[in-house]
Design an enzyme around this catalytic site. Structure first.
Site, PDB file in Angstrom:
ATOM      1  N   HIS A 206     -10.858  -6.181  -2.039  1.00  0.00           N
ATOM      2  CA  HIS A 206     -11.747  -5.906  -1.078  1.00  0.00           C
ATOM      3  C   HIS A 206     -13.022  -5.093  -1.667  1.00  0.00           C
ATOM      4  O   HIS A 206     -12.794  -4.020  -2.038  1.00  0.00           O
ATOM      5  CB  HIS A 206     -11.097  -5.129   0.237  1.00  0.00           C
ATOM      6  CG  HIS A 206     -10.081  -5.652   0.938  1.00  0.00           C
ATOM      7  ND1 HIS A 206     -10.308  -6.796   1.767  1.00  0.00           N
ATOM      8  CD2 HIS A 206      -8.933  -5.232   1.237  1.00  0.00           C
ATOM      9  CE1 HIS A 206      -9.176  -6.937   2.429  1.00  0.00           C
ATOM     10  NE2 HIS A 206      -8.123  -6.318   1.940  1.00  0.00           N
TER      11      HIS A 206
ATOM     12  N   GLU B 207      -6.510 -10.603  -0.854  1.00  0.00           N
ATOM     13  CA  GLU B 207      -7.189 -10.467   0.402  1.00  0.00           C
ATOM     14  C   GLU B 207      -8.534 -10.393   0.002  1.00  0.00           C
ATOM     15  O   GLU B 207      -9.380  -9.421   0.645  1.00  0.00           O
ATOM     16  CB  GLU B 207      -6.784  -9.183   0.894  1.00  0.00           C
ATOM     17  CG  GLU B 207      -5.334  -9.096   1.374  1.00  0.00           C
ATOM     18  CD  GLU B 207      -4.879  -7.645   2.126  1.00  0.00           C
ATOM     19  OE1 GLU B 207      -5.807  -7.010   2.385  1.00  0.00           O
ATOM     20  OE2 GLU B 207      -3.579  -7.440   2.142  1.00  0.00           O
TER      21      GLU B 207
ATOM     22  N   ASP C 176     -12.270 -10.059  -0.162  1.00  0.00           N
ATOM     23  CA  ASP C 176     -13.706 -10.318   0.466  1.00  0.00           C
ATOM     24  C   ASP C 176     -14.637  -9.358  -0.346  1.00  0.00           C
ATOM     25  O   ASP C 176     -14.219  -8.449  -0.707  1.00  0.00           O
ATOM     26  CB  ASP C 176     -13.394 -10.194   1.943  1.00  0.00           C
ATOM     27  CG  ASP C 176     -13.132  -8.645   2.215  1.00  0.00           C
ATOM     28  OD1 ASP C 176     -12.705  -7.863   1.781  1.00  0.00           O
ATOM     29  OD2 ASP C 176     -12.712  -8.338   3.644  1.00  0.00           O
TER      30      ASP C 176
ATOM     31  N   GLU D 209       0.955  -1.131  -0.035  1.00  0.00           N
ATOM     32  CA  GLU D 209       0.018   0.038  -0.035  1.00  0.00           C
ATOM     33  C   GLU D 209       1.000   1.309  -0.040  1.00  0.00           C
ATOM     34  O   GLU D 209       0.651   2.206   0.897  1.00  0.00           O
ATOM     35  CB  GLU D 209      -1.119  -0.077   1.218  1.00  0.00           C
ATOM     36  CG  GLU D 209      -1.884  -1.153   1.351  1.00  0.00           C
ATOM     37  CD  GLU D 209      -2.568  -1.355   2.467  1.00  0.00           C
ATOM     38  OE1 GLU D 209      -2.722  -0.356   3.415  1.00  0.00           O
ATOM     39  OE2 GLU D 209      -3.422  -2.251   2.553  1.00  0.00           O
TER      40      GLU D 209
HETATM   41  O1  G2I Z   1      -7.691  -3.756   6.418  1.00  0.00           O
HETATM   42  C1  G2I Z   1      -7.735  -4.776   5.671  1.00  0.00           C
HETATM   43  C2  G2I Z   1      -6.502  -5.199   5.188  1.00  0.00           C
HETATM   44  C3  G2I Z   1      -6.197  -4.188   4.021  1.00  0.00           C
HETATM   45  N1  G2I Z   1      -4.804  -4.856   3.488  1.00  0.00           N
HETATM   46  C4  G2I Z   1      -3.666  -4.903   4.289  1.00  0.00           C
HETATM   47  C5  G2I Z   1      -4.180  -5.976   5.489  1.00  0.00           C
HETATM   48  O2  G2I Z   1      -2.949  -6.221   6.520  1.00  0.00           O
HETATM   49  C6  G2I Z   1      -5.331  -5.491   6.222  1.00  0.00           C
HETATM   50  O3  G2I Z   1      -5.960  -6.282   7.291  1.00  0.00           O
HETATM   51  C7  G2I Z   1      -6.198  -5.751   8.303  1.00  0.00           C
HETATM   52  C8  G2I Z   1      -6.649  -6.909   9.418  1.00  0.00           C
HETATM   53  O4  G2I Z   1      -7.661  -7.713   8.678  1.00  0.00           O
HETATM   54  C9  G2I Z   1      -7.210  -6.297  10.670  1.00  0.00           C
HETATM   55  O5  G2I Z   1      -7.250  -7.394  11.561  1.00  0.00           O
HETATM   56  O6  G2I Z   1      -5.535  -4.850   8.952  1.00  0.00           O
HETATM   57  C10 G2I Z   1      -5.818  -4.187  10.075  1.00  0.00           C
HETATM   58  C11 G2I Z   1      -5.032  -3.108  10.531  1.00  0.00           C
HETATM   59  O7  G2I Z   1      -4.919  -2.049   9.629  1.00  0.00           O
HETATM   60  C12 G2I Z   1      -6.358  -5.282  11.152  1.00  0.00           C
HETATM   61  O8  G2I Z   1      -7.099  -4.790  12.421  1.00  0.00           O
HETATM   62  C13 G2I Z   1      -6.135  -4.779  13.315  1.00  0.00           C
HETATM   63  C14 G2I Z   1      -6.918  -3.643  14.522  1.00  0.00           C
HETATM   64  O9  G2I Z   1      -7.036  -2.358  13.810  1.00  0.00           O
HETATM   65  C15 G2I Z   1      -6.355  -3.600  15.759  1.00  0.00           C
HETATM   66  O10 G2I Z   1      -6.953  -2.908  16.615  1.00  0.00           O
HETATM   67  C16 G2I Z   1      -6.275  -5.234  16.276  1.00  0.00           C
HETATM   68  O11 G2I Z   1      -5.558  -5.255  17.496  1.00  0.00           O
HETATM   69  O12 G2I Z   1      -6.274  -5.925  14.172  1.00  0.00           O
HETATM   70  C17 G2I Z   1      -5.302  -6.302  15.183  1.00  0.00           C
HETATM   71  C18 G2I Z   1      -5.354  -7.455  15.592  1.00  0.00           C
HETATM   72  O13 G2I Z   1      -6.677  -8.063  15.828  1.00  0.00           O
END
Ligand code: G2I
Length: 451
Positions: free
Chosen positions: A242, A271, A273, A163
């Protein structure tokens, strides 16, 4: 093993072998219920692709989570566990425990692992943004080196940079500590460092809102084209995909994937969904799968989670299994679009596998061969196959397997070296060196038998 065989014995061996091959042929084709892959991973494997999912280490202990993962998927991406804040929360101190859990779960079942991600502006610990340019460059390269060294040989593809471009019409790079302090060159530097750290891993650039032709994807395209022209190491581009009603699957999704593939890189859907439900969600998923299947260099699809229960946008119910792990209409459509089928009753058939041969390096006096073992529609716990060389050829070395030989020394039976478990559709491989002794014929590979 004896070095010579009478011609009668050799004839008997050839006849026996022919019988074996015929029996093997029957064994792999008679189970019509297993002919089409009955899981996502098995169906995708029949097209030469993986079907993966994002996985969170803290759910692996949940029985339905793990059993759905193990039954359906052939690749995993740690959802958060390999990100910078997880593995290097303070400078120089690395913690791989959660990511290791996912990698060992995958490895013990023959699943591939995508590494996500090395250099990203988000989930970046505060200490990184506080560094001077010189220090930041050192820290970035050290981070790549340490993380890739820890997982060397275990990662199929790495999202080296994630990104790095802005949304909207500017086509500009996104502001981040890396961009702001190191300039555009940080991306190239990250890829060069990554190549040296694990030359076997495919190196990807990964982004979202690049799924159709637009200003952002054009900017990424220009960068990849420039990298290829100048020999900057890049092997793949990840399209996060996404989607929701505000950002649906673009009409030019396939042609966008194709134009990147035409630059000489693999493309991966990393990714996926799609928010929604029922038929409309299923149709969108199907369009994505069709696009990947239509692009030879689209090597695999990863959905961003197993179940709606744990999706990062759970309320949009964007995944293939509902929050009770029931298969949604989108699941069935994805499976059939991949060429699979639930096999009528939906019960997977018995343990089956296939063995395919490919020649590797060849020298004047010898060659290396590789046999890939792929599990059929059900998980397997062991496998065996035979490799038969033509006398006076001799197999002089093997790796990644446990061999035994018949009395002629020409027929090698190969079994797993240790754990032989493979998830449905997952693959492993073994290799061997054959001395030609004047004959360069390819070995005959027998039927694969699985248990
Ligand atoms: O945002 C969707 C994805 C976009 N592309 C890059 C990916 O790495 C990203 O994944 C998401 C995860 O699915 C989430 O799970 O990235 C987020 C963060 O940018 C993740 O969220 C984080 C929460 O913001 C935190 O509060 C939490 O502690 O997940 C963490 C673990 O559960």
């Amino acid at each position: 093993m004896p070095s010579s065989t009478s011609s009668r014995a050799r004839r008997a061996l050839v006849l026996g072998l022919t019988g074996l091959l015929a029996a093997g042929g029957l064994a792999t084709t008679s189970g019509t219920a297993e002919a089409a892959g009955s899981t996502l991973g098995a169906a995708a494997a029949e097209t030469g692709r993986y079907f993966g999912t994002a996985v969170a280490a803290n759910h692996l202990g949940e029985a339905q989570y793990a059993s759905t993962l193990d039954a359906e998927f052939t690749s995993v991406t740690p959802e958060n566990e390999m990100k910078w804040d997880a593995v290097e929360p303070s400078r120089g101190s690395f913690n791989f425990s959660s990511a290791d859990q996912i990698v060992s779960h995958a490895q013990s079942r023959g699943m591939k692992v995508r590494g996500h991600t090395l250099v990203w502006h988000s989930q970046l610990p505060g200490w990184v943004s506080g560094l001077s340019a010189t220090d930041l460059r050192t820290a970035m390269n050290n981070h790549i080196n340490q993380v890739m060294a820890h997982y060397k040989g275990k990662i199929h593809s790495w999202d080296v940079v994630n990104e790095a471009f802005q949304d909207g019409s500017s086509g500009a790079r996104r502001s981040s500590p890396f961009q702001d302090k190191l300039g555009n060159g940080f991306i190239e530097e990250a890829f060069r460092t990554a190549r040296a750290a694990d030359p076997a891993a495919k190196l990807c650039y990964n982004d979202y809102n690049t799924d159709g032709v637009n200003a952002k994807s054009n900017a990424v395209y220009t960068m990849v084209k420039d990298f290829k022209a100048r020999g900057v190491p890049i092997d793949c581009v990840g399209f996060q995909s996404h989607f929701n009603s505000a950002s649906p699957v673009p009409a030019d999704y396939q042609s966008n994937l194709q134009r990147f593939a035409d630059l000489g890189v693999d493309v991966q859907i990393t990714e996926l969904d799609i928010e929604g439900s029922g038929t409309s969600q299923a149709t969108s998923y199907s369009n994505v799968v069709k696009a990947c299947l239509a692009v030879t260099r689209c090597t695999g699809i990863t959905v961003w989670g197993i179940t709606d229960k744990y999706s990062w946008r759970s309320s949009g119910t964007p995944l293939l299994f509902d929050s009770n792990y029931n298969k949604k209409p989108a699941y069935t459509t994805v499976l059939t679009t991949l060429g699979g089928s639930s096999g009528g009753g939906g019960t997977p058939g018995g343990a089956t596998c296939t063995a395919t041969y490919s020649k590797q390096e060849e020298w004047s006096d010898r060659f290396n061969g590789k046999v890939t073992i792929t599990a059929g529609s059900s998980p397997i716990t062991s496998w065996s196959t035979t490799v038969t060389v033509t006398s006076p050829q001799k197999t002089i070395a093997t790796w990644n397997g446990s061999p035994t030989w018949d009395s002629s020394g020409n027929v090698m039976t190969m079994r797993p070296n240790g754990n032989g478990s493979l998830a449905a559709g997952a693959s492993t491989s073994f290799g061997f060196t054959v001395m030609k002794n004047g004959n360069s014929a390819a070995p005959a590979i027998g039927a694969c038998t699985a248990s």
